[in-house]
Design an enzyme around this catalytic site. Structure first.
Site, mmCIF file in Angstrom:
data_model
loop_
_atom_site.group_PDB
_atom_site.id
_atom_site.type_symbol
_atom_site.label_atom_id
_atom_site.label_comp_id
_atom_site.label_asym_id
_atom_site.label_seq_id
_atom_site.Cartn_x
_atom_site.Cartn_y
_atom_site.Cartn_z
ATOM 1 N N GLU A 118 22.807 32.041 -112.663
ATOM 2 C CA GLU A 118 23.900 31.113 -112.991
ATOM 3 C C GLU A 118 24.981 31.427 -111.986
ATOM 4 O OE1 GLU A 118 27.245 30.350 -114.083
ATOM 5 O OE2 GLU A 118 27.004 30.936 -116.199
ATOM 6 N N CYS A 128 32.964 29.914 -115.678
ATOM 7 C CA CYS A 128 32.003 29.170 -114.861
ATOM 8 C C CYS A 128 32.085 27.674 -115.164
ATOM 9 C CB CYS A 128 30.598 29.688 -115.079
ATOM 10 S SG CYS A 128 30.247 30.088 -116.781
#
Lengths: 503, 503
Positions: free
Chosen positions: A245, A282
């Site tokens: 990720e 994120c």
């Protein structure tokens, strides 16, 4: 290799016990112990692992005050945010216990022997089994929910795969505390030795990814860090899955009608979202498409005012703060990009970051303008009509999320923009903000490269699929079959001769 | 770059029309057309794609005689085997239509908005969507079921992903014929232009894998070929999933009791299995563990006799035949390895392969002895007690399959050996032979590296998962949601608020 020490981002002062990096020999011993534990851990069964995850959740909950205090001092994220993160972390462990009890995740299927168009068919029984020991690289920005006790760890444990965690250097004390709590809970619950280990240091991480006993890697961090691990994996004699990720811009699109109807509310929500947790998320909305013209101007004015009120948040560490300043300055000096607002000034000590709001014309956006800037910064891109907007969206890199603010009577436009956003994201959301990722059954936290490199999610129940592989038993004697594939009601959903059946 | 021509393996003579390699410019045009078709193809919906797959199946069935004749002349596999393969290929296309109708593969889930331990939760709706254009590398050894009209193609089309197929050079006429049949059926059914294309030539394959519009690669072939494609993928700015089916030894274990009870039948079955289709099967049993002692000796003697009766089968092409002879000679000259039987001699013309049975002590097996030998060769490894067997199994590379021949009263041994085999395989089978892979719901054709590099199957209904990625819609207006995620009964299984519900 230097030892890792806690540093208070509010003062910049180191404190506490320094942790020595794990040696290569120790990493090898830990990987061997994980491999040794894999068989017994799988054999212990789903019910055992569900109990283990609940015990881990309880142990974390019981130490709430201590965990939040330790994590706050190391990260400067604040007790409120960290308390919420711990709640999510505990919930996540317990939810994976529910996943185990429910059993769909096994994808159990039985095809009985019988005639087929190709002739007599054998008895085939399929389900997913653990992939083997997993290396988890904890994130810096979620010291709990994406770190030692986080989603990668508990989804791998749920799958039945032992876990070796590489602690993030920005919070060694939190890593050590939460690891000790989990390890103690696991030992008290009777889990096999070796299912849970912690290593620290850059070289230890590299050693771990290269170790032949490690069968998958889960990583939450920078694109650069992810690429470095991918290179190690690509050089292995046996490649393994890498679930990274990595990077995300999280575009937000505001339609003309939405800007006109509720520009102030959108501006307030936006500034709250891109500065929350210091913008170190994120899913931070980093690029916001606002229409040219009056309604857009008003929205931008409101966002400028709100940004001015943002007190400088703490960076997770010195290097994060420095990187933020560097990238923010670089963006501000790009041709066509202007700084239109700054938050409160940074104090004289510690690692604070000044919030910044930038603007540019959507038509001028280049690849360099779409670099992820980890921290409290957003760029407002002004677009001039739908064609301009669509063209800018098509040029964006992929993200974890894409957001649309639109009005009820804009269905056609919403359908069209959804297509554009969905092509570049794993989650599309409406009239909200992308920060805050609910742990649930229907969540997706993943998207096309460079947001992740995977066709899986790292948040939500289906994250477990990353640590499983399918096996089929053909004409097997009952004695060798897992309980879930034996005849009779197994208490879980199964596909029998092609038909999905509930227990 | 030379053009590809059909060659009759029974004579070695080229015939028919030569196909020029696809130019780089043409590959780029084809990839662009595939990307262009992706949206309309997905939007056409599951029902449309189910109809398309059935139309493709019908078109192949209607041309049965022609397909089998053309494929037999090019491959020498024989009309019986190819007729069976066509039946499987047609069934496979139709089965994926059933998968689309049933709809579980979407993994649809709806979490309604409501309170959560983390506060108010949004409405989340998740399902899998097409990954985008897929490159399929057809295999040489299955000119139908793993080639142009094969499982990779139809599972990707089922997923809604356009497909560009790289034809295998060993059967250009079969590739062209089956492609034309499929493309005509797709056009007649009204499918978007660009969902199905064919390229040919080594460079075209490399261009395809490097093309940014290609979003996944499926490959069935050699470990070396697979590694070459992986290198191209690793060098892309945006890495993509590579689903390789690469190499497999397919160990078979015969227990002492099984050898004593039915050694002759096992020997007959074994020789039939390792020489079927000229041993050119990814599930060919290449290494057979037989106990030392009398019962094992008798089994081996029966296998030696049966091997002597095997007429030399045709190699799929000159290079396959040459590689077989090279690897077989290399294995035969390894220390401790002995040739104990040879099949009938090869005729004076064409590309035939002489069947060979080798033997060695299990304790002596080295890594070099476990190289896959594509062709009618098996090694019988004699083991001396369970410890010797377990040690040899632990040293093997992973395979697609592992087989155990045991008796009914050997449950404890069967459980133990199942563990050893399952650790190294994606399918474990009992008292049978691994060749013959049923296309069904519970099948797995995939295993740990080097058999594949994936945690998925390439045969059976779940192969569709390789060409899908998850997307979640959050608080979405009904108008932007796919039909499968809208309120009301969608006619497919869905998980609603965590609970799996049937339609």
């Amino acid at each position: 290799m230097s030892a890792e020490t806690s540093i208070d981002p509010r003062t910049g002062a180191p404190y506490g016990v320094a942790f020595a990096p794990t040696t290569s020999a120790e990493v090898a011993r830990i990987a061997a112990a994980a491999a040794e534990a894999a068989g017994p851990f799988e054999a212990a069964g789903r019910g055992f692992r569900a109990g283990l995850l609940r015990a881990i959740g309880d142990a974390l909950e019981d130490a709430r005050e201590q965990i939040v205090t330790v994590a706050d001092r190391e990260t400067g994220l604040g007790e409120k945010r960290l308390g919420g993160e711990l709640t999510r972390t505990v919930y996540q462990a317990r939810l994976f216990a529910d996943v185990l009890d429910e059993g769909s995740y096994l994808e159990a299927a039985i095809d009985h022997a019988g005639p087929t168009p190709m002739g007599p068919g054998p008895d085939l029984r399929r389900m997913l089994v653990p992939i083997g020991p997993v290396a988890v690289f904890g994130a810096g920005n979620f010291p709990l929910a994406f770190a030692v006790p986080g989603g990668d760890t508990v989804s791998a444990l749920a799958a039945g795969s032992p876990v070796v965690i590489k602690a993030h250097p920005s919070h060694p004390a939190t890593s050590r505390l939460t690891f000790d709590l989990m390890a103690r809970a696991a030992a008290a619950f009777g889990a096999p030795q070796g299912i849970l280990s912690l290593v620290s240091g850059l070289q230890a991480g590299a050693d771990l990814v290269a170790d032949p006993r490690i069968r998958a890697v889960a990583f939450t961090g920078s694109l650069r860090g992810g690429k470095a691990l991918l290179e190690i994996i690509n050089a292995r004699p046996e490649p393994i899955p890498f679930y990274g990720e990595l990077s995300s811009l999280n575009p937000v699109v505001v339609t003309e009608a939405a800007a006109a109807t509720r520009g102030d509310a959108i501006a307030a929500g936006l500034v709250g979202s891109f500065t929350a947790s210091g913008g170190q998320l994120c899913t931070k909305p980093g690029l916001v498409f606002v229409p040219a013209g009056e309604a857009g101007d008003a929205l931008v004015a409101a966002a400028v005012a709100a940004t001015g009120d943002v007190a400088a948040p703490w960076a997770l560490g010195e290097n994060i703060g420095a990187a933020y300043d560097g990238i923010a300055s670089g963006l501000a000096s790009r041709p066509g990009v202007k700084v239109i607002a700054e938050g409160g000034p940074v104090p004289g000590e510690g690692f604070a970051m000044r919030a910044r709001l930038l603007t540019a014309r959507a038509a001028d956006l280049s690849e360099a303008d779409t670099e992820e800037c980890f921290g409290p910064l957003a760029i407002i891109a002004r677009y001039d009509g739908e064609a301009d907007l669509r063209s800018a969206l098509d040029r964006l890199p992929a993200s974890l999320t894409g957001t649309l603010h639109c009005e009820d009577d804009e269905d056609d436009l919403a359908v069209e923009l959804t297509e554009a956003l969905r092509a570049k994201a794993g989650r599309v959301l409406y009239n909200g903000f992308p920060t805050g990722v609910l742990v649930s059954w229907a969540q997706t936290h993943g998207g096309p490269w460079p947001s992740t490199n995977t066709a899986h999610t790292s948040v939500g129940t289906t994250a477990i699929r990353r640590f499983l592989r399918p096996v089929t038993w053909q004409d097997a004697p009952e004695a060798v079959l897992p309980a879930e594939l034996q005849d009779g009601d197994a208490g879980i959903p199964r596909r029998i001769d092609g038909r999905l059946m509930l227990p």
